[in-house]
Motif scaffolding. Sequence first.
Motif, short mmCIF file in Angstrom:
data_model
loop_
_atom_site.label_atom_id
_atom_site.label_comp_id
_atom_site.label_asym_id
_atom_site.label_seq_id
_atom_site.Cartn_x
_atom_site.Cartn_y
_atom_site.Cartn_z
N VAL A 195 -43.18 -58.89 -12.40
CA VAL A 195 -43.53 -59.64 -13.59
C VAL A 195 -44.64 -58.92 -14.36
O VAL A 195 -45.59 -58.42 -13.74
N PRO A 196 -44.56 -58.84 -15.67
CA PRO A 196 -45.66 -58.24 -16.46
C PRO A 196 -46.96 -59.01 -16.26
O PRO A 196 -46.95 -60.19 -15.90
N TYR A 197 -48.08 -58.32 -16.47
CA TYR A 197 -49.38 -58.97 -16.37
C TYR A 197 -50.32 -58.37 -17.42
O TYR A 197 -50.09 -57.27 -17.92
N SER A 211 -51.29 -75.52 -12.67
CA SER A 211 -50.42 -74.39 -13.03
C SER A 211 -51.02 -73.11 -12.49
O SER A 211 -52.18 -72.80 -12.78
N PRO A 212 -50.26 -72.31 -11.69
CA PRO A 212 -50.81 -71.07 -11.15
C PRO A 212 -51.15 -70.10 -12.27
O PRO A 212 -50.47 -70.04 -13.29
N LEU A 213 -52.22 -69.34 -12.05
CA LEU A 213 -52.71 -68.44 -13.08
C LEU A 213 -53.43 -67.27 -12.45
O LEU A 213 -54.17 -67.44 -11.48
N PHE A 248 -56.51 -67.61 -26.17
CA PHE A 248 -55.90 -67.81 -24.87
C PHE A 248 -54.48 -68.29 -25.06
O PHE A 248 -54.23 -69.29 -25.73
N ALA A 249 -53.54 -67.55 -24.48
CA ALA A 249 -52.14 -67.96 -24.49
C ALA A 249 -51.57 -67.62 -23.12
O ALA A 249 -51.55 -66.45 -22.72
N SER A 271 -50.04 -65.18 -16.31
CA SER A 271 -51.25 -64.47 -16.67
C SER A 271 -51.69 -65.01 -18.02
O SER A 271 -51.24 -66.08 -18.43
N GLY A 272 -52.57 -64.30 -18.71
CA GLY A 272 -53.01 -64.84 -19.98
C GLY A 272 -53.36 -63.78 -21.01
O GLY A 272 -54.08 -62.83 -20.71
#
Length: 196
Positions: free
Chosen positions: A183-185, A14-16, A125-126, A131-132
């Motif tokens: 996209v928000p980050y 999964s890209p992150l 972590f979510a 992003s996270g």
Amino acid sequence: LLSLSLTSVLSAQSPLTLRGELDEGRSTGCYYCPNVPYTIKYSETPVRSSSINLETYKALSAQLILTGYWDTTTNPPGMEVTGVQVTTQTLQTPNTVRIGQNLRVTTSGVPGELGVSLISFGAGFAPLFGSGLLLDPTLLFLLGTGVLDSQGQWRFDLPIPNDPQLVGLRIWSQSVLVPASAVPYFSNPEVTLLQS
């Protein structure tokens, strides 16, 4: 437990993209954990790379943009970093603040972005927006929102009550940045210790 269940929704590869300063893996409390060479400072999120020498970036003590993917094939699961960029777009809070004073939160990014500052009383972590959120989502509070000025900054002062029972409390903080057409980050996480 919630962090583990949230990370399980991420499949392998999964890209992150995560932001923050690298810290030693023993910041998780495990002093010999070869499977966790690094974490993001103030977070227990495992960070590894089979293609990049992360020690070089840890030695910089700089805020980084880490790109890669969430690797569920490792134990514990963590971020496999495939790209690193040094950044000046950060969240800044003091390491300590006295009760009865203000905790100043400064979010830096691109002028005109919306900044949303969050606080929590623990790390977590979510995965969101690729992003996270690196704060405990069960203890999460909205601190404030504002548009970053022409210098790309937004500041918020949180008054800390003059209550001796608060001494020793740690406050984790992180901002969400919302560009006008992207996209928000999430920013890097920070921690502030309340003192007398």
